[in-house]
Scaffold this motif. Sequence first.
Motif, PDB file in Angstrom:
ATOM      1  N   ALA A   1      -4.557  -4.408  -5.305  1.00 52.05           N
ATOM      2  CA  ALA A   1      -4.198  -2.917  -5.928  1.00 52.05           C
ATOM      3  C   ALA A   1      -5.190  -1.844  -6.084  1.00 52.05           C
ATOM      4  CB  ALA A   1      -3.897  -3.603  -7.498  1.00 52.05           C
ATOM      5  N   PRO A   2      -4.677  -0.653  -5.970  1.00 48.85           N
ATOM      6  CA  PRO A   2      -5.811   0.492  -6.171  1.00 48.85           C
ATOM      7  C   PRO A   2      -6.245   0.613  -7.651  1.00 48.85           C
ATOM      8  CG  PRO A   2      -3.870   1.444  -5.824  1.00 48.85           C
ATOM      9  CD  PRO A   2      -3.439   0.016  -5.477  1.00 48.85           C
ATOM     10  N   PRO A   3      -7.402   1.088  -7.848  1.00 50.48           N
ATOM     11  CA  PRO A   3      -7.715   1.556  -9.034  1.00 50.48           C
ATOM     12  C   PRO A   3      -6.821   2.272 -10.092  1.00 50.48           C
ATOM     13  CG  PRO A   3      -9.452   2.069  -7.661  1.00 50.48           C
ATOM     14  CD  PRO A   3      -8.226   2.072  -6.683  1.00 50.48           C
ATOM     15  N   GLY A   4      -6.584   1.705 -11.340  1.00 47.52           N
ATOM     16  CA  GLY A   4      -5.670   2.098 -12.317  1.00 47.52           C
ATOM     17  C   GLY A   4      -4.301   1.724 -12.196  1.00 47.52           C
ATOM     18  N   PHE A   5      -3.981   0.857 -11.046  1.00 48.82           N
ATOM     19  CA  PHE A   5      -2.592   0.066 -10.848  1.00 48.82           C
ATOM     20  C   PHE A   5      -2.333  -0.982 -11.699  1.00 48.82           C
ATOM     21  CE2 PHE A   5       0.642  -2.340  -8.772  1.00 48.82           C
ATOM     22  CZ  PHE A   5       1.631  -1.419  -8.455  1.00 48.82           C
TER      23      PHE A   5
ATOM     24  N   ALA B   1       0.791  -1.106   0.050  1.00 42.62           N
ATOM     25  CA  ALA B   1       0.094   0.167   0.061  1.00 42.62           C
ATOM     26  C   ALA B   1       0.919   1.174  -0.086  1.00 42.62           C
ATOM     27  CB  ALA B   1      -0.955   0.021   1.266  1.00 42.62           C
ATOM     28  N   HIS B   2       2.020   1.203   0.832  1.00 39.86           N
ATOM     29  CA  HIS B   2       2.983   2.324   0.725  1.00 39.86           C
ATOM     30  C   HIS B   2       3.455   2.506  -0.672  1.00 39.86           C
ATOM     31  CE1 HIS B   2       5.774   5.124   2.722  1.00 39.86           C
ATOM     32  NE2 HIS B   2       6.635   4.781   1.825  1.00 39.86           N
ATOM     33  N   TYR B   3       3.981   1.549  -1.312  1.00 44.89           N
ATOM     34  CA  TYR B   3       4.522   1.407  -2.626  1.00 44.89           C
ATOM     35  C   TYR B   3       3.450   2.084  -3.635  1.00 44.89           C
ATOM     36  CZ  TYR B   3       6.469   0.069  -7.121  1.00 44.89           C
ATOM     37  OH  TYR B   3       6.856   0.073  -8.276  1.00 44.89           O
ATOM     38  N   ALA B   4       2.253   1.743  -3.531  1.00 49.00           N
ATOM     39  CA  ALA B   4       1.220   1.922  -4.494  1.00 49.00           C
ATOM     40  C   ALA B   4       0.759   3.521  -4.256  1.00 49.00           C
ATOM     41  CB  ALA B   4       0.031   0.891  -4.410  1.00 49.00           C
ATOM     42  N   ALA B   5       1.184   4.216  -3.271  1.00 49.14           N
ATOM     43  CA  ALA B   5       0.818   5.374  -2.910  1.00 49.14           C
ATOM     44  C   ALA B   5       1.818   6.053  -3.675  1.00 49.14           C
ATOM     45  CB  ALA B   5       0.788   5.525  -1.592  1.00 49.14           C
ATOM     46  N   HIS B   6       2.847   5.583  -4.220  1.00 46.12           N
ATOM     47  CA  HIS B   6       4.121   6.504  -4.614  1.00 46.12           C
ATOM     48  C   HIS B   6       3.926   6.114  -6.444  1.00 46.12           C
ATOM     49  CE1 HIS B   6       5.216   7.071  -0.813  1.00 46.12           C
ATOM     50  NE2 HIS B   6       5.657   8.114  -1.217  1.00 46.12           N
ATOM     51  N   PHE B   7       3.483   4.825  -6.734  1.00 43.63           N
ATOM     52  CA  PHE B   7       3.854   4.381  -8.041  1.00 43.63           C
ATOM     53  C   PHE B   7       2.321   3.623  -8.533  1.00 43.63           C
ATOM     54  CE2 PHE B   7       7.983   4.154  -6.083  1.00 43.63           C
ATOM     55  CZ  PHE B   7       8.506   5.031  -6.834  1.00 43.63           C
ATOM     56  N   ASP B   8       2.509   3.741  -9.856  1.00 39.23           N
ATOM     57  CA  ASP B   8       1.127   3.147 -10.210  1.00 39.23           C
ATOM     58  C   ASP B   8       1.557   1.770 -11.151  1.00 39.23           C
ATOM     59  OD1 ASP B   8       2.275   4.022 -12.783  1.00 39.23           O
ATOM     60  OD2 ASP B   8       0.515   5.475 -13.338  1.00 39.23           O
ATOM     61  N   THR B   9       2.632   1.196 -10.980  1.00 39.47           N
ATOM     62  CA  THR B   9       3.060   0.057 -11.823  1.00 39.47           C
ATOM     63  C   THR B   9       4.221  -0.687 -10.836  1.00 39.47           C
ATOM     64  OG1 THR B   9       3.260  -1.166 -13.676  1.00 39.47           O
ATOM     65  CG2 THR B   9       4.733   0.742 -13.378  1.00 39.47           C
ATOM     66  N   VAL B  10       4.138  -2.055 -10.902  1.00 43.01           N
ATOM     67  CA  VAL B  10       5.259  -2.627 -10.480  1.00 43.01           C
ATOM     68  C   VAL B  10       5.578  -3.900 -11.270  1.00 43.01           C
ATOM     69  CG1 VAL B  10       4.047  -4.306  -9.184  1.00 43.01           C
ATOM     70  CG2 VAL B  10       6.293  -3.532  -8.280  1.00 43.01           C
ATOM     71  N   GLU B  11       6.813  -4.380 -11.431  1.00 41.71           N
ATOM     72  CA  GLU B  11       7.272  -5.628 -12.250  1.00 41.71           C
ATOM     73  C   GLU B  11       7.103  -6.773 -11.127  1.00 41.71           C
ATOM     74  OE1 GLU B  11      10.076  -5.699 -15.703  1.00 41.71           O
ATOM     75  OE2 GLU B  11      11.001  -6.053 -13.946  1.00 41.71           O
TER      76      GLU B  11
END
Length: 237
Positions: free
Chosen positions: A61-65, A30-40
């Motif tokens: 995942a938040p909406p749009g991630f 959640a902390h990561y997804a607050a800063h970025f909209d994608t991850v590998e």
Amino acid sequence: MIRIGCSGWNYRHWQGLFYPEGLPVKRWFAHYAAHFDTVEINASFYRLPTAETFAKWRDQAPPGFCYAVKAPRFITHMRKLKDCEPGMAEFLTRARHLQPALGPILYQLPPRWHFDRERLQSFLASLPKDLTHVFEFREPSWLADEVLALLDEADVGFCAHDFPGLATQRAATGPVAYVRFHGSSGKYWGRYPDDALSEWADWMREQEAAGRTVWAYFNNDIHGHAIEDAMALKRLV
């Protein structure tokens, strides 16, 4: 659209560097997804996650991630794209549980395996057209115009990268541009200078203007360099 993130998020050495001290592991994403909209997702390369795990990632995942997912090494390294239909079917069936948060599928081919036109063409023809596929090459004979043409014809992406000793050309094929930053000073470490990131930002904007979706991931996780560089590139873009 240009999406920028990191190759993974579950790194214990990021605690204190990116994740606040005392933040429970279950809240790292959640902390990561607050800063970025994608991850590998790289864990899928070593061991195929269960359908339930993919569904859990989807639900967190938040909406749009969006997630990029690395194909299992059974397909790319052990079978070398040959006679792997059952494994591919199982992998893609499970990975589809990420939808609608499923982004590109990354196929990283092994070193010391030379270009095989027939095998590549056969594998490309088998790929489902409703998903986005990208190839990363780690052997020089694949870094040729002929290979780029085959990928482009199949609407499949080329992964530009700077792996130590085998940096690729800055190129894109199919509907996407895909970049992996493996480290400026060595394998998975080293910050990138602003002028280098600025050049990449210019190229990414050119690709976006040409109609491609752009995906960029930093794999230099040592010392948290990936986080700093991804944030820097986001600012430049």
